[in-house]
Design an enzyme around this catalytic site. Structure first.
Site, PDB file in Angstrom:
ATOM      1  N   ASP A  96     -67.078 -20.034 -33.757  1.00 32.35           N
ATOM      2  CA  ASP A  96     -68.171 -19.058 -33.230  1.00 32.35           C
ATOM      3  C   ASP A  96     -68.029 -17.781 -34.046  1.00 32.35           C
ATOM      4  O   ASP A  96     -66.874 -17.403 -34.591  1.00 32.35           O
ATOM      5  CB  ASP A  96     -67.835 -18.757 -31.700  1.00 32.35           C
ATOM      6  CG  ASP A  96     -68.332 -19.929 -30.788  1.00 32.35           C
ATOM      7  OD1 ASP A  96     -68.793 -20.670 -31.271  1.00 32.35           O
ATOM      8  OD2 ASP A  96     -68.369 -19.559 -29.442  1.00 32.35           O
ATOM      9  N   HIS A 249     -62.657 -19.833 -33.633  1.00 34.03           N
ATOM     10  CA  HIS A 249     -63.461 -18.567 -34.038  1.00 34.03           C
ATOM     11  C   HIS A 249     -63.232 -18.581 -35.775  1.00 34.03           C
ATOM     12  O   HIS A 249     -62.059 -18.717 -36.166  1.00 34.03           O
ATOM     13  CB  HIS A 249     -63.160 -17.375 -33.475  1.00 34.03           C
ATOM     14  CG  HIS A 249     -63.580 -17.396 -32.072  1.00 34.03           C
ATOM     15  ND1 HIS A 249     -62.779 -17.735 -31.139  1.00 34.03           N
ATOM     16  CD2 HIS A 249     -64.731 -16.879 -31.547  1.00 34.03           C
ATOM     17  CE1 HIS A 249     -63.388 -17.791 -29.914  1.00 34.03           C
ATOM     18  NE2 HIS A 249     -64.522 -17.006 -30.166  1.00 34.03           N
TER      19      HIS A 249
END
Length: 714
Positions: A96, A249
């Site tokens: 993300d 991430h």
């Protein structure tokens, strides 16, 4: 026939007037500058950034099956929404908040090393900033999902904001890679069991627009940097062989632990029979991405091009802002230092220009339709403490100006009439009829104090002085516009004149109150009609001819400043444009020797920097002020603005003290900076545009009221 033609012409609808280019371009330039900042702020996630996170609420409206189902939810179309889990021995790694120029390439390298596929949930702002990484992600066979443009909690946003977030991200993807994606992950989301009465409506709204929502099975919390072992443990399925969608991430901070954990978990799980694939493939679906072409493609490319231009231009704007700040504060420092020096020099008891100048002086009063003011002007001259003759040059007035002067029949006052030819010609006519070697010039709407002429001519005791500039003051200062101009005259003009006097390069003797040697006027060729600022043109010509020009602060003249925004615009437009013309006319002084060269290499650059360049670039301050207050850090921005304002107040307060003015008008200074100053910027921009486009201005007569009378003794 002619009557019929006339009737037809009268019946035609009038064409709507189109604003002149020089009026519209300044506004367009300022709006473009603000739009550039906004676009750049959008790309860097400064604009519209919302860091609020909602608190979970009840789950009454969420279908129970979704709360216990898989992490991928498809609520599109009619019927009940469906959820899906990753197939056994399937791992969908998701990353993300990217792409990131440091960590995304490293993650892609690890994925390539193990021949793995993954899904990257990207934000539109990062897509715009790193298009090459998006292209590499797609070229390596990975999947892209949407994570909004600015990463807000969508449960706190309006329908319009949600639509905008998704549309802008799709626009960025189209511009970068020519694709759209139907896969979406809400910011700040977790597994499907966290769906609640705030999140579920967002999922349904986006499903109605064609989006499938992907939550997760496991969150590695790698953004907290818990350690490589903790990330590996979180990414490892708790039930061997079960399929998982895992959150990691690739942006938002140091992701070294994430990269290191991937190098451990991937070979370990591959050895256990796991395959690493995309979210869509993990649930047995086709690709979530589709190609775009036509208008959508070119719209995306245009957005991307504008965004890159905005980011590229920003450093240049910051450099210009630094230049403006340096010029502004440099000017303040120079004005304060040199004005203090000037005041100390000229106010010493021992200071003298030389023997008192007592010879008679000719006062020239050019007048064009000055019936409201001319009586006050002439009455103020009759009280002069210095012997004078007064010549009123009527420049073809169509009102009662001449009749009023003749009816007054004041001693020592005579009228010379000429066809309307402009102020410069009128003054040259007056010079030709003057009987004395010292000539004072004033405007027909100005009044002198009894001592003004005497103070104005005393510097001529020094044979090197060719002209003297008096202290022009605003008489009609009771209105807000008048008060703003009063501040400008006392601070901007008179402090400047003290500074330029000390530097020996006074650029302008004001037309309202100035005195000249006849021989200096003759050497300069009299008043020139080459520019609209004949006073600035003449003053520069005197410098080029080697004459000194000085400032006499006690030679006060009270003038009627424009009483409306329109009249003020006309006056300042003429002044700005005329000053540019005069600078261009005398540009050769830069390469000259002697006094002319000194003025060319000191005076002209200072005028260019302080009167043209700095005001032209100064709107950057205000555009950045608006941008900073609305989108960045309002307290810090206001603090910076107040710092500049305090510096201006110090300069203005000192200027008012020097001029023996009451400081209460300074209460309007903050408002002046927000309104009046912007008008002056637009005037200067318009003047530049007029000069660059080859436009020409005519002399513009301002409407006067005659409200400025002989002042009381100061």
């Amino acid at each position: 026939m002619s009557r019929s033609r006339g009737r037809r012409a009268a019946s035609r609808p009038r064409r709507r007037a189109v604003p002149p280019l020089r009026f519209t371009l300044p506004t367009v330039l300022l709006l473009t500058l603000l739009a550039t900042l906004l676009l750049r702020g959008l790309v860097t996630n400064e604009v519209f950034h919302d860091a609020r996170i909602n608190v979970s609420v009840d789950k009454d409206t969420v279908p129970p099956a979704l709360l216990t189902g898989g992490p991928v939810i498809d609520a599109r179309g009619p019927g009940d929404p469906k959820s899906y889990r990753a197939e056994d021995h399937t791992m969908a790694l998701t990353f993300d908040d990217g792409p990131d120029e440091v960590w995304t390439p490293q993650i892609l390298d690890v994925l390539a090393q193990y021949h793995a596929k993954a899904t990257f949930f990207v934000t539109g702002s990062m897509v715009t900033r790193h298009p090459d990484l998006i292209r590499r992600i797609l070229a390596d066979g990975h999947e892209i999902g949407l994570h909004t443009f600015t990463h807000p909690d969508l449960t706190l946003q309006s329908d319009r904001r949600i639509t905008w977030e998704m549309a802008q991200t799709q626009l960025a993807l189209a511009g970068v890679a020519g694709v759209h994606s139907a896969l979406f992950r809400p910011p700040y989301s977790s597994d499907a069991s966290a769906l609640d009465d705030l999140t579920w409506p967002v999922v349904k709204k986006l499903a109605d627009r064609g989006y499938v929502t992907a939550f997760i099975d496991e969150d590695t919390d790698d953004w907290k940097r818990p350690g490589v072992d903790a990330i590996v443990a979180a990414a490892t399925p708790k039930q061997p062989g079960s399929g998982h969608i895992v959150l990691m991430h690739d942006a938002g901070g140091d992701r070294a632990q994430t990269v290191a954990a991937l190098k451990i978990v991937m070979p370990r799980l591959q050895s256990e029979g796991y395959r690493f694939t995309t979210v869509s493939e993990s649930v047995g679906a086709g690709t979530s991405m589709s190609k775009v072409d036509g208008f959508q493609l070119w719209e995306g490319k245009l957005f991307l091009g504008l965004a890159h231009a905005a980011v590229f231009v920003m450093p240049a704007l910051i450099v210009l802002l630094a230049v403006v700040g340096t010029l502004v504060f440099g000017r303040f420092a120079l004005m304060l230092f040199l004005s203090v020096k000037h005041a100390r020099r000229t106010r010493r008891r021992t200071f003298s220009w030389g023997p008192p100048v007592t010879e008679k002086v000719t006062v020239l009063v050019p007048a064009y339709n000055e019936q409201e003011c001319i009586a006050n002007t002439l009455h103020s001259l009759t009280d002069s403490e210095h012997p004078i003759e007064v010549i009123v040059i009527d420049d073809g007035s169509t009102d009662d100006t001449v009749a009023i002067v003749e009816e007054l029949a004041l001693p020592g006052v005579r009228v010379i009439s000429q066809p309307n030819s402009g102020k410069a010609t009128a003054l040259n006519t007056g010079i030709a009829h003057a009987t004395h070697d010292l000539i004072v010039m004033m405007d027909g709407d100005t009044v002198f104090e009894p001592s003004t002429v005497r103070e104005l001519v005393q510097p001529f005791a020094d044979p090197r002085v060719g002209a003297t500039a008096g202290n022009a003051k605003v008489g009609n200062r009771d209105s807000l516009i008048g008060a703003w101009q009063h501040i400008e005259y006392v601070m901007g003009f008179n402090l400047d004149r003290r500074m330029y006097d000390e530097l020996g390069c006074m650029p302008t003797v004001p037309g309202a109150v100035g005195a000249y040697r006849r021989v200096a006027l003759e050497q300069a060729g009299g008043m020139s009609e080459d520019t609209l600022a004949e006073d600035t043109d003449l003053t520069m010509a005197l410098h080029v001819n080697g004459w000194k020009v000085v400032y006499t602060e006690n030679a006060r003249a009270w003038t009627e400043a424009p009483g409306s925004i329109g009249q003020l615009w006309s006056q300042r437009y003429r002044w700005c444009y005329g000053t540019m013309q005069a600078m261009w006319k005398h540009r050769g002084a830069v390469l000259a020797s002697g006094p002319a060269g000194r003025f060319g290499r000191v005076g002209l650059p200072l005028v260019a920097l302080f009167m043209v360049l700095a005001p032209l670039l100064a709107p950057l301050f205000d555009v950045f002020l608006v941008y900073g207050v609305l989108f960045v850090d309002a307290p810090k921005t206001f603090t910076a603005w107040l710092t500049v304002l305090v510096v201006q107040l110090v300069c203005a307060g000192y200027a008012f003290w020097l001029d023996k003015e009451k400081p209460w008008h300074l209460i309007s200074l903050p408002l002046q900076q927000l309104v009046y100053r912007q008008l002056m910027y637009l005037v200067l921009l318009q003047s530049w545009i007029t000069a660059l486009t080859g436009g020409r201005l005519r002399w513009q007569k301002l409407k006067r009221t005659g409200e400025v009378d002989v002042p009381v003794a100061v």
